[in-house]
Design an enzyme around this catalytic site. Structure first.
Site, PDB file in Angstrom:
ATOM      1  N   ARG A 218       0.904  -1.167   0.111  1.00 57.13           N
ATOM      2  CA  ARG A 218       0.055  -0.046  -0.199  1.00 57.13           C
ATOM      3  C   ARG A 218       0.915   1.261  -0.150  1.00 57.13           C
ATOM      4  O   ARG A 218       1.430   1.577   1.026  1.00 57.13           O
ATOM      5  CB  ARG A 218      -0.838   0.067   1.326  1.00 57.13           C
ATOM      6  CG  ARG A 218      -1.630   1.222   1.610  1.00 57.13           C
ATOM      7  CD  ARG A 218      -2.465   1.171   2.678  1.00 57.13           C
ATOM      8  NE  ARG A 218      -2.044   0.739   3.911  1.00 57.13           N
ATOM      9  CZ  ARG A 218      -1.501   1.297   4.929  1.00 57.13           C
ATOM     10  NH1 ARG A 218      -1.082   2.607   4.750  1.00 57.13           N
ATOM     11  NH2 ARG A 218      -1.209   0.742   5.899  1.00 57.13           N
TER      12      ARG A 218
ATOM     13  N   HIS B  79      -3.085   4.452   5.135  1.00 55.66           N
ATOM     14  CA  HIS B  79      -4.172   3.600   5.487  1.00 55.66           C
ATOM     15  C   HIS B  79      -5.351   4.430   4.508  1.00 55.66           C
ATOM     16  O   HIS B  79      -6.342   3.744   4.014  1.00 55.66           O
ATOM     17  CB  HIS B  79      -4.298   3.030   6.736  1.00 55.66           C
ATOM     18  CG  HIS B  79      -5.536   2.365   7.110  1.00 55.66           C
ATOM     19  ND1 HIS B  79      -5.750   1.014   6.524  1.00 55.66           N
ATOM     20  CD2 HIS B  79      -6.702   2.708   7.671  1.00 55.66           C
ATOM     21  CE1 HIS B  79      -6.918   0.535   6.976  1.00 55.66           C
ATOM     22  NE2 HIS B  79      -7.613   1.407   7.752  1.00 55.66           N
TER      23      HIS B  79
ATOM     24  N   TYR C  60       5.074   4.544  11.122  1.00 60.58           N
ATOM     25  CA  TYR C  60       5.336   3.335  11.318  1.00 60.58           C
ATOM     26  C   TYR C  60       6.218   2.732  10.176  1.00 60.58           C
ATOM     27  O   TYR C  60       6.343   1.683  10.308  1.00 60.58           O
ATOM     28  CB  TYR C  60       3.982   2.479  11.628  1.00 60.58           C
ATOM     29  CG  TYR C  60       2.731   2.532  10.580  1.00 60.58           C
ATOM     30  CD1 TYR C  60       2.883   1.964   9.396  1.00 60.58           C
ATOM     31  CD2 TYR C  60       1.661   3.718  10.629  1.00 60.58           C
ATOM     32  CE1 TYR C  60       2.045   2.158   8.484  1.00 60.58           C
ATOM     33  CE2 TYR C  60       0.908   3.814   9.677  1.00 60.58           C
ATOM     34  CZ  TYR C  60       0.947   3.118   8.581  1.00 60.58           C
ATOM     35  OH  TYR C  60      -0.048   3.439   7.804  1.00 60.58           O
TER      36      TYR C  60
END
Length: 383
Positions: free
Chosen positions: A278, A282, A291
């Site tokens: 990805r 998100h 992260y």
């Protein structure tokens, strides 16, 4: 010695076991390495999987280019306040498009909230596909007419839906296959277990398609499972499985085509894991820099599925500059039309809240509807 919770969290996951490649379980095991038909530069690699026809690959390329432009436009619409939220699928175009191309229009597709690109590739109007994310309605398209379930926000619940529908179709003698999109995070949910287990026991024709994009929101795969690959989860249920390079469009389509054929032939469910990434956060509400590093993102950008397929088709003499420009022009026109239509304010009827709650409205529902109607009339909202 007592191990503290903090120490447990610092421990590395155990080394993955070596699974046997022979014996009764062997047909259910995935390939030791993800299946690839193209390398990152678009060069053809040897494989036991047959390559899809040239015309199919050109159509795959076209839909991927249009799909990415749709995705970029949808992300922009979110920043402009036209969408409440948008989970981008940029970087996962091979999975999104090959997924819907591997099934028939009469088959059923069960998407998650990230499959907007897959929905438009299936022929659903882009405004209808974005209705849920706009906040206008629970589902903007007709699921029965489109043979496409509403986008599922709760993780993994669509696996149970797909298993039940596929079993029902088979029970009635139809050769319908259900393809269910799943994220890597969903494989940690109980509904995933229930759906795959039910499908296996009752040999329901379902293809469980896991898009392993490395993160369940911010949780990396290493903190979700110690399995050598999510594809190995299939053997625990007695389900044949395969893993594939999710950024190799030719391989994804080839593997999914075989999985759908196996399920349609009465061989029970099939589980496919696609290793992909990805690229965007998100959703627009996520700060991915907390992260993961930009170096990691840049490395995956170098594995662009569209560039890989374009390079292969050009090298094989199946795509030229004119064809590429025509597809890009089509994609821009598609985005322009979407932007113009999404700029119009939606017409909202508050009384529609009471539609489709029950097939036959209850007295209490009718009473509540009348209360709302009266309030609107008093405020001048209804003649």
């Amino acid at each position: 010695m007592t191990t503290t919770p903090q120490a447990v969290r610092r421990q590395s996951p155990p080394t993955a076991p070596a699974f046997p490649r022979s014996g009764p379980a062997a047909p259910m095991l995935p390939s030791p390495e993800p299946v690839r038909l193209l390398d990152e530069a678009g060069n053809r690699l040897p494989s036991d999987y047959p390559e899809p026809p040239a015309e199919t690959l050109r159509e795959l390329y076209r839909r991927m280019v249009v799909g990415r432009r749709f995705d970029l436009q949808s992300t922009a619409l979110t920043k402009q306040g036209r969408l409440a939220v948008y989970p981008s699928a940029r970087g996962q175009e091979a999975c999104q498009i090959a997924g819907v191309m591997a099934v028939r229009p009469t088959d059923w597709v069960f998407p998650t909230y990230r499959e907007s690109m897959a929905l438009v590739a299936r022929g659903i109007d882009p405004v209808e596909a974005l209705t849920l994310l706009r906040g206008d309605w629970h589902c903007g398209y007709d699921p029965a007419a489109r043979r496409t379930a509403p986008q599922c926000t709760p993780l993994a619940t669509q696996t149970v839906h797909a298993a039940g529908l596929a079993y029902g179709e088979a029970y009635q003698g139809r050769d319908t296959v259900a393809l269910v999109f799943i994220g890597d995070g969903a494989t940690s949910e109980g509904d995933f277990h229930e759906g795959v287990n039910f499908a296996a026991v009752f040999r329901a024709p379902v293809v469980f398609f896991i898009q392993n994009n490395r993160y369940a929101i911010s949780v990396p795969l290493s903190r979700q499972t110690a399995a050598p690959s999510l594809a190995y989860k299939g053997i625990g249920y007695g389900v044949a499985s395969e893993q594939v390079d999710g950024n190799d469009p030719v391989a994804v389509l080839a593997v999914l085509t075989r999985a759908v054929e196996q399920a349609r032939a009465g061989n029970g469910p099939f589980l496919v894991e696609a290793h992909t990434y990805r690229v965007e956060p998100h959703t627009n509400a996520d700060d991915a820099s907390r992260y993961r590093s930009m170096d990691e993102v840049e490395a995956w950008l170098g594995r662009d599925p569209i560039a890989r397929l374009e390079a292969y088709l050009r090298g094989a003499g199946r795509l030229d500059d004119d064809a590429v420009e025509a597809v890009r022009t089509e994609a821009e026109a598609y985005a322009d039309d979407l932007r113009a239509r999404m700029s119009a304010e939606p017409v909202v009827d508050p009384l529609s809240l009471f539609d489709h709650v029950y097939a036959t409205p209850t007295p209490q529902l009718l009473e509540q509807r009348e209360q709302v109607r009266a309030e609107l009339a008093a405020e001048g909202g209804e003649a």
